[in-house]
Structure formats: C-alpha cells, structure tokens
Design an enzyme around this catalytic site. Structure first.
Site, PDB file in Angstrom:
ATOM      1  N   ASP A 128       4.375  -8.066   6.105  1.00 17.25           N
ATOM      2  CA  ASP A 128       4.924  -9.290   6.688  1.00 17.25           C
ATOM      3  C   ASP A 128       5.228  -9.067   8.165  1.00 17.25           C
ATOM      4  O   ASP A 128       4.891  -9.895   9.021  1.00 17.25           O
ATOM      5  CB  ASP A 128       6.204  -9.697   5.953  1.00 17.25           C
ATOM      6  CG  ASP A 128       5.958 -10.023   4.492  1.00 17.25           C
ATOM      7  OD1 ASP A 128       5.774 -11.204   4.176  1.00 17.25           O
ATOM      8  OD2 ASP A 128       5.943  -9.077   3.680  1.00 17.25           O
TER       9      ASP A 128
ATOM     10  N   SER B 256       0.804  -1.223   0.000  1.00 14.84           N
ATOM     11  CA  SER B 256       0.000   0.000   0.000  1.00 14.84           C
ATOM     12  C   SER B 256       0.836   1.271   0.000  1.00 14.84           C
ATOM     13  O   SER B 256       0.353   2.336  -0.404  1.00 14.84           O
ATOM     14  CB  SER B 256      -0.943   0.009   1.204  1.00 14.84           C
ATOM     15  OG  SER B 256      -0.219  -0.197   2.405  1.00 14.84           O
TER      16      SER B 256
ATOM     17  N   HIS C 204       0.154   4.848   7.112  1.00 20.60           N
ATOM     18  CA  HIS C 204       0.505   5.223   5.747  1.00 20.60           C
ATOM     19  C   HIS C 204       1.032   6.661   5.731  1.00 20.60           C
ATOM     20  O   HIS C 204       0.941   7.380   6.733  1.00 20.60           O
ATOM     21  CB  HIS C 204      -0.712   5.080   4.831  1.00 20.60           C
ATOM     22  CG  HIS C 204      -1.156   3.651   4.673  1.00 20.60           C
ATOM     23  ND1 HIS C 204      -2.068   3.059   5.532  1.00 20.60           N
ATOM     24  CD2 HIS C 204      -0.790   2.701   3.785  1.00 20.60           C
ATOM     25  CE1 HIS C 204      -2.249   1.799   5.171  1.00 20.60           C
ATOM     26  NE2 HIS C 204      -1.484   1.555   4.123  1.00 20.60           N
TER      27      HIS C 204
END
Length: 425
Positions: free
Chosen positions: A230, A118, A368
C-alpha cells in the site's frame, strides 16, 4: 546488454505478471477478469519453472549461506532448549486446554496461520539472482515456516514446535499459497490492505475443511503483516491519499470481525507495517538495488522530497490506526484477542561497522528479506509475544542475544489482560 540488465528486466517482467492485483484473481466482474483469474496459477507455475525453486536446490542454498545471508550459529543456541526448558518449564503445554486466550502458554497453541504479502509468502529468501525474488520460500518464513527446525531455520513455528511438537498449519517448502505444502500460509505476492477480508475467508475455509483441525477445541495463532505494498505502490496514486487510512480501517475491521466470528479460540498477532522512509536512507547497496527499489517502491523512491514528507505523514497515521483498532474492546474476549507486535517499527535498517547498510539481511532486490532477515524477524516477534505492552523490543539482528523464555512470573503469551498488575496467574 549485460547479464544483470537482462535478469533485472526478466525479474521485473515476472513480478509485474505474477503480482496481478488480487482483485483480478478473486473477483467475478468481467470475462477478462475471469480469464485472468483462471490464468493466474498456471502463470505462477510457469514463472517457477523458469526461475527454479531456489529453496529446494541445495547448491543454491549453499551459495546463499556462503554470502552470509543465512542465520549464523551462536554458542547460546546449543543451550536454548535447556534455557527455555520447553518440555518441563513454564511454557510447556497445559495439563488441560485453557478456556481463556489470556492463559495460553506457548505449548497450548495447536494451529498456526499467517496472512499478508510477499514478506509472509517468503519471496526471495534464498535468492541468488533477481529471478529468484519471484520464488516463494514459504517453508522458512519468519511467522509461518516450519521447514526443518530452529537450529537450521529460526521461525515462529519452529520455536513453538519445541513446546508443542504436534503444532499444525505451518508451511514446509517452496510453493504457491494454493499448494498443500503451504497449509495455512495464505499470503500473496503484492497483497494489500483491501485484500485482507478475502484472504481471511480463504484461511478460515481452509481450516474448516482440514481434518487435522478441531475448530471448536484447538487454540489458533494467526499473524497478519500488511501495508508495505500500500505504501510503496498504491496510496500515492489516489487523488486524495489521506482517504487510504480510512479505507484501511474499514478493511481491518471487516477482517478482524470475520476472524473473531468464525474462528473459535483465536489469538491474532498484528505486526504493523514499518515506516518505509528508511528505504530512502539505505547506503552501500549493490548498483542493481537502486533500480529494483525504484521499481518496487515508486511511491517513496521515485518522488521528490516534499512528496516524501507528505507520504510519511500518511504512513504514520496508518500505523497509529493499526494500534487503535487492535486495542478496541470489541476485539478482546475470553476466546479472542489481538496483540500488536511492533518489532517492525524501526527507523533504520541494520548497518555494518563501517556504517553501510547490512545487505546480508536483504534478498537480492534489497527490498525483501534473506533467510538471515527472516530469522531475525522470528526472534523479534517471539520476544514481543513475551514482553509487556510498554516493554516491546525492536528488530533483533543478533540471533539469541536476546531471546525470551516463559517464566513462573509470566508463563503466558502476553495479552492486554494478563499484563495487568491485578491479573492472577
């Protein structure tokens, strides 16, 4: 229930639905998997229709600007072109296409692409609420966005366009990876290391089928940034998390070898995932961010300190493995090389003068990045590309305070070969 609570619930629900593991999107295992794969794009489009395309709304972009989350102008930007002399200086396009990847000037890059999660799909760059975090503002992503120009949105393609106005492959607006406007930005929300081999095949096929790309003659630059998901949502759920470093190595080897063997004339940028322990040290965040961070990164933010120490050890070994793989001799030829760009290896996020986390670089979820954050990343990766291997700098929070330009001494994008003292310019 407050408005913020409702938005938080809806945003988390959308993120859960839209971030279906790419194995479901790409595999062909069961009838249920096929049904989910076929529903993936309509589901994403429904989400966009519900949340709105934040980057395409001028009023919304202005709200982001008013919040200080877009790049701030700097007097030096006015002289940037003269400073770098993109048209006539050392970084200009070569008179003839170079035959070696170790003699590439910025102007020699013909095609650009990007792979990742993303943070390369551009989620939440122009977010003014949590629902906007599901929107992919691909046109302004640090590594692959080419919307407008560097004066408005500093990105790697917008820098390279000054040296080669015919650069091709960058994303130009909000959209999904499958939209034509995304071009060679094939990144996907929630992607992980195991998705990279498949993502590489998607990117290669897209290049091969595009009439604007000459696979044989054009020089390509691909930037790969993977590992955050991850670390945050995957490795802590395995019985033996230590094995994930080995699996990551296998994934990367498969990806690099496929790109090397199927993309002639390729320079590959690898940006290692950061050690995400810094997320546990953020301070002064909006209250909602403490919920979003626990939702988006439970492996680190919903575990006891003893577990965090253990996880940090795995992250460090993972990152070290990225360096080791990239520097193997099999990935260094005259037409293919891998460069590690380590600006992402910071230990703390930018802070204000008062010592609190500078949330202007964050999107609404504090995970983000905002457009200001993406511009800083673009400045940073550009600097890394022109720095010697042992001189790579970190995350540049002040745009253009440090902005390298090719020089007569170092006119080429730095590789392991042309950085050697015996290399002849």
């Amino acid at each position: 229930m407050s408005t913020n609570s409702v938005l938080l619930f809806l945003a988390m629900l959308l993120l859960m639905l839209m971030s279906l593991d790419l194995d479901l999107v790409t595999s062909q295992r069961t009838s249920l998997d096929v049904a989910l794969r076929n529903a993936y794009r309509p589901l994403r489009l429904l989400g966009l229709a519900f949340s709105g395309r934040s980057g395409d709304d001028p009023q919304n972009v202005q709200r982001v600007r008013n919040a200080g989350k877009t790049q701030k102008s700097n007097p030096r930007t006015r002289a940037l072109l003269q400073f770098c002399d993109a048209e006539h200086g050392p970084g200009r396009r070569s008179a003839e296409r170079p035959k070696s990847v170790h003699r590439l000037r910025p102007g020699d890059i013909d095609v650009i692409g990007a792979m990742g999660d993303s943070l390369t799909a551009g989620n939440g760059i122009f977010a003014t609420n949590l629902l906007h975090v599901t929107v992919e503002n691909r046109g302004v992503v640090w590594s692959i966005g080419g919307q407008y120009n560097w004066r408005k949105y500093l990105t790697l393609p917008n820098i390279l366009k000054e040296f080669n106005p015919k650069l091709y492959g960058y994303a130009v607006k909000d959209g999904l990876s499958t939209d034509r406007t995304s071009r060679f930005d094939v990144a996907e929300l929630a992607a992980m290391s195991r998705d990279m081999p498949y993502m590489a095949t998607v990117l290669v096929k897209r290049m091969q089928r595009d009439p604007n790309v000459n696979m044989t003659r054009d020089w390509k630059l691909i930037t790969l940034f993977i590992g955050n998901n991850d670390f945050c949502t995957d490795i802590c759920y395995y019985p033996n998390p230590e094995l994930t470093v080995k699996w990551h190595e296998q994934n990367m080897l498969k990806t690099y070898r496929y790109l090397r063997d199927n993309v002639p004339r390729l320079m590959l940028n690898i940006v290692p995932a950061p050690n995400l322990r810094f997320l546990t040290n953020l301070t002064g965040l909006p209250p909602v961010c403490y919920s979003t961070l626990r939702f988006e990164c439970p492996c680190l933010l919903a575990k006891p300190k003893e577990h965090l120490d253990y996880m940090e050890g795995i992250m460090k070994r993972w990152i070290a493995k990225d360096y080791e793989i990239a520097n193997r001799e099999e990935f260094n030829t005259e037409t293919f090389t891998i460069n590690v760009q380590p600006f992402s290896q910071f230990h703390d996020f930018p802070r204000t003068r008062s010592g609190q986390t500078d949330t202007r670089f964050f999107s609404e979820d504090c995970f983000h990045l905002s457009q200001r954050g993406h511009a800083a990343a673009a400045n940073s990766v550009w600097n890394n590309m022109l720095e010697m291997p042992d001189e790579k700098s970190g995350f540049s929070t002040q745009l253009f305070e440090k902005f390298h330009c090719p020089s007569e001494k170092r006119p080429y994008l730095i590789t392991r070969e042309n950085s050697r003292s015996d290399f002849v310019i």
